[in-house]
Design a protein around this motif. Sequence first.
Motif, PDB file in Angstrom:
ATOM      1  N   PHE A 178       0.807  -1.216   0.000  1.00 39.36           N
ATOM      2  CA  PHE A 178       0.000   0.000   0.000  1.00 39.36           C
ATOM      3  C   PHE A 178       0.851   1.282   0.000  1.00 39.36           C
ATOM      4  O   PHE A 178       0.307   2.374  -0.187  1.00 39.36           O
ATOM      5  CB  PHE A 178      -0.976  -0.001   1.180  1.00 39.36           C
ATOM      6  CG  PHE A 178      -2.319  -0.551   0.811  1.00 39.36           C
ATOM      7  CD1 PHE A 178      -3.382   0.284   0.530  1.00 39.36           C
ATOM      8  CD2 PHE A 178      -2.509  -1.918   0.700  1.00 39.36           C
ATOM      9  CE1 PHE A 178      -4.611  -0.228   0.162  1.00 39.36           C
ATOM     10  CE2 PHE A 178      -3.724  -2.452   0.336  1.00 39.36           C
ATOM     11  CZ  PHE A 178      -4.785  -1.603   0.070  1.00 39.36           C
ATOM     12  N   LEU A 179       2.146   1.159   0.181  1.00 44.55           N
ATOM     13  CA  LEU A 179       2.997   2.340   0.061  1.00 44.55           C
ATOM     14  C   LEU A 179       2.985   2.885  -1.359  1.00 44.55           C
ATOM     15  O   LEU A 179       3.387   4.027  -1.593  1.00 44.55           O
ATOM     16  CB  LEU A 179       4.429   2.012   0.496  1.00 44.55           C
ATOM     17  CG  LEU A 179       4.623   1.707   1.979  1.00 44.55           C
ATOM     18  CD1 LEU A 179       6.073   1.355   2.256  1.00 44.55           C
ATOM     19  CD2 LEU A 179       4.192   2.888   2.842  1.00 44.55           C
ATOM     20  N   ASP A 180       2.522   2.087  -2.321  1.00 42.92           N
ATOM     21  CA  ASP A 180       2.422   2.529  -3.709  1.00 42.92           C
ATOM     22  C   ASP A 180       1.027   3.029  -4.052  1.00 42.92           C
ATOM     23  O   ASP A 180       0.697   3.196  -5.228  1.00 42.92           O
ATOM     24  CB  ASP A 180       2.802   1.380  -4.650  1.00 42.92           C
ATOM     25  CG  ASP A 180       4.291   1.095  -4.648  1.00 42.92           C
ATOM     26  OD1 ASP A 180       5.067   1.985  -4.265  1.00 42.92           O
ATOM     27  OD2 ASP A 180       4.680  -0.029  -5.028  1.00 42.92           O
ATOM     28  N   HIS A 181       0.205   3.276  -3.047  1.00 49.30           N
ATOM     29  CA  HIS A 181      -1.130   3.814  -3.283  1.00 49.30           C
ATOM     30  C   HIS A 181      -1.130   5.323  -3.031  1.00 49.30           C
ATOM     31  O   HIS A 181      -0.520   5.799  -2.071  1.00 49.30           O
ATOM     32  CB  HIS A 181      -2.154   3.135  -2.366  1.00 49.30           C
ATOM     33  CG  HIS A 181      -2.476   1.738  -2.793  1.00 49.30           C
ATOM     34  ND1 HIS A 181      -3.753   1.305  -3.006  1.00 49.30           N
ATOM     35  CD2 HIS A 181      -1.677   0.662  -3.051  1.00 49.30           C
ATOM     36  CE1 HIS A 181      -3.740   0.026  -3.369  1.00 49.30           C
ATOM     37  NE2 HIS A 181      -2.488  -0.380  -3.402  1.00 49.30           N
ATOM     38  N   TRP A 182      -1.849   6.036  -3.861  1.00 50.17           N
ATOM     39  CA  TRP A 182      -1.894   7.496  -3.759  1.00 50.17           C
ATOM     40  C   TRP A 182      -2.348   7.926  -2.366  1.00 50.17           C
ATOM     41  O   TRP A 182      -3.333   7.402  -1.816  1.00 50.17           O
ATOM     42  CB  TRP A 182      -2.864   8.066  -4.795  1.00 50.17           C
ATOM     43  CG  TRP A 182      -2.969   9.556  -4.754  1.00 50.17           C
ATOM     44  CD1 TRP A 182      -2.182  10.466  -5.400  1.00 50.17           C
ATOM     45  CD2 TRP A 182      -3.924  10.321  -4.003  1.00 50.17           C
ATOM     46  NE1 TRP A 182      -2.582  11.740  -5.099  1.00 50.17           N
ATOM     47  CE2 TRP A 182      -3.640  11.687  -4.245  1.00 50.17           C
ATOM     48  CE3 TRP A 182      -4.965   9.988  -3.145  1.00 50.17           C
ATOM     49  CZ2 TRP A 182      -4.388  12.716  -3.663  1.00 50.17           C
ATOM     50  CZ3 TRP A 182      -5.696  11.004  -2.560  1.00 50.17           C
ATOM     51  CH2 TRP A 182      -5.413  12.351  -2.825  1.00 50.17           C
ATOM     52  N   GLY A 183      -1.622   8.889  -1.798  1.00 48.83           N
ATOM     53  CA  GLY A 183      -2.017   9.495  -0.536  1.00 48.83           C
ATOM     54  C   GLY A 183      -1.587   8.757   0.710  1.00 48.83           C
ATOM     55  O   GLY A 183      -1.814   9.251   1.821  1.00 48.83           O
ATOM     56  N   VAL A 184      -0.950   7.611   0.564  1.00 52.24           N
ATOM     57  CA  VAL A 184      -0.549   6.824   1.734  1.00 52.24           C
ATOM     58  C   VAL A 184       0.706   7.418   2.372  1.00 52.24           C
ATOM     59  O   VAL A 184       1.585   7.938   1.690  1.00 52.24           O
ATOM     60  CB  VAL A 184      -0.304   5.348   1.342  1.00 52.24           C
ATOM     61  CG1 VAL A 184       0.415   4.592   2.449  1.00 52.24           C
ATOM     62  CG2 VAL A 184      -1.633   4.672   1.025  1.00 52.24           C
ATOM     63  N   VAL A 185       0.753   7.350   3.691  1.00 51.56           N
ATOM     64  CA  VAL A 185       1.919   7.797   4.458  1.00 51.56           C
ATOM     65  C   VAL A 185       2.513   6.586   5.165  1.00 51.56           C
ATOM     66  O   VAL A 185       1.779   5.806   5.789  1.00 51.56           O
ATOM     67  CB  VAL A 185       1.523   8.871   5.493  1.00 51.56           C
ATOM     68  CG1 VAL A 185       2.736   9.300   6.314  1.00 51.56           C
ATOM     69  CG2 VAL A 185       0.892  10.068   4.797  1.00 51.56           C
ATOM     70  N   ASP A 186       3.821   6.418   5.057  1.00 55.88           N
ATOM     71  CA  ASP A 186       4.477   5.323   5.764  1.00 55.88           C
ATOM     72  C   ASP A 186       4.341   5.563   7.273  1.00 55.88           C
ATOM     73  O   ASP A 186       4.449   6.702   7.737  1.00 55.88           O
ATOM     74  CB  ASP A 186       5.961   5.263   5.370  1.00 55.88           C
ATOM     75  CG  ASP A 186       6.604   3.933   5.735  1.00 55.88           C
ATOM     76  OD1 ASP A 186       5.884   3.056   6.245  1.00 55.88           O
ATOM     77  OD2 ASP A 186       7.813   3.799   5.512  1.00 55.88           O
ATOM     78  N   GLU A 187       4.100   4.532   8.012  1.00 57.55           N
ATOM     79  CA  GLU A 187       3.948   4.641   9.463  1.00 57.55           C
ATOM     80  C   GLU A 187       4.634   3.465  10.127  1.00 57.55           C
ATOM     81  O   GLU A 187       4.889   2.441   9.491  1.00 57.55           O
ATOM     82  CB  GLU A 187       2.477   4.695   9.865  1.00 57.55           C
ATOM     83  CG  GLU A 187       1.697   3.423   9.571  1.00 57.55           C
ATOM     84  CD  GLU A 187       0.259   3.478  10.054  1.00 57.55           C
ATOM     85  OE1 GLU A 187       0.002   3.995  11.153  1.00 57.55           O
ATOM     86  OE2 GLU A 187      -0.620   2.968   9.326  1.00 57.55           O
ATOM     87  N   PRO A 188       4.961   3.573  11.405  1.00 56.54           N
ATOM     88  CA  PRO A 188       5.590   2.449  12.102  1.00 56.54           C
ATOM     89  C   PRO A 188       4.727   1.197  11.999  1.00 56.54           C
ATOM     90  O   PRO A 188       3.507   1.253  12.169  1.00 56.54           O
ATOM     91  CB  PRO A 188       5.698   2.939  13.544  1.00 56.54           C
ATOM     92  CG  PRO A 188       5.698   4.433  13.441  1.00 56.54           C
ATOM     93  CD  PRO A 188       4.809   4.757  12.282  1.00 56.54           C
TER      94      PRO A 188
END
Length: 336
Positions: free
Chosen positions: A194-204
């Motif tokens: 999902f890191l390659d989905h628009w608007g996603v922010v990486d999180e712990p």
Amino acid sequence: MICTDLREYTKRAMTLADVLTVTDLFNAASMMDIGLMDTDPEEMKTHFQTPGMDLGTDTLMIETPEGRLAAFAEVWDVREPRVRAWCWGVVHPDFRGLGLGRALVNWIEERGRWGLRRVPEGLQVSYVTNMPEINRAANQLYADCGWKWVRQSRVMQIVLNEAPLLPELPTGIEIRAVKPGEEAPVFRALQESFLDHWGVVDEPFEAYYNRMMGFVEHTKDFDYGLWLAAYEGEEVCGSALNLIYTTEDPDMGWVDVFGVRRPWRKRGLGLALLRQTFGEFYRRGKRKVGLGVDASSLTGATRLYERAGMKILRAYNVYEKEIRAGKDLTTRSIEA
């Protein structure tokens, strides 16, 4: 008799005791807008118990002088860093046209400015919302309030008139159901995809894992047999987290989370996971399967679902509002 003087209305945050009332509001609005029930109390209770959500600061109820719920707003601001939040504002059909929608948008933006204290300086903060394409008044309201249209999301569906095609697995890949105790590596794979989905922010990962496990543990009739993962050896390549139940249509199964990691894309694995999913639903008596998708998916998900035989049911417009300018941590594009 509807009170038209908004000064007579009261505002407060919701509590879990209000779940049924809020659910009824969402469903009344959904029936008016798209002719379908939107949710049920158990689903809403799970949603409002998401780790990181604070009902006292993240929700607003606007009630009539008689105590009837006329409008509701929430900010789903649960991901660290808190640079991006989804938000929703809903007005009961009986109270539309009174200015309550603008009051909700104003509160959402005020909540956004309040939340800046929790975000490091120099980072962009933006809020996102969506609404049915056919609700012209709501779309116009957000545009008038300075929210920018950024894309559409769509609900797609396949009708299974006969047993679906068997999956054709890439060499060395197997698909099997996830068992209790196997969740962590599968969630790692889904988060990565999902890191390659628009608007996603990486999180712990710990925060993501706790939130997703809370969803699994509290979802009504969650069936591990419907949660599929693809493996190459011990490596998780992708997963489809599926739900047996949807409020809008009891005959429709739902693909809730679906993702394939980059190294295994363009090899037929996504289509194989979908066909395996369709087969599992068919064996359980479901004759329709639905999912939601970004119409401009950076990974080409819409095209994949179309190849699998899915059709568009309805569309939602997505709007974004920048609360503070700064460095954008969200995914906006991916390398080819």
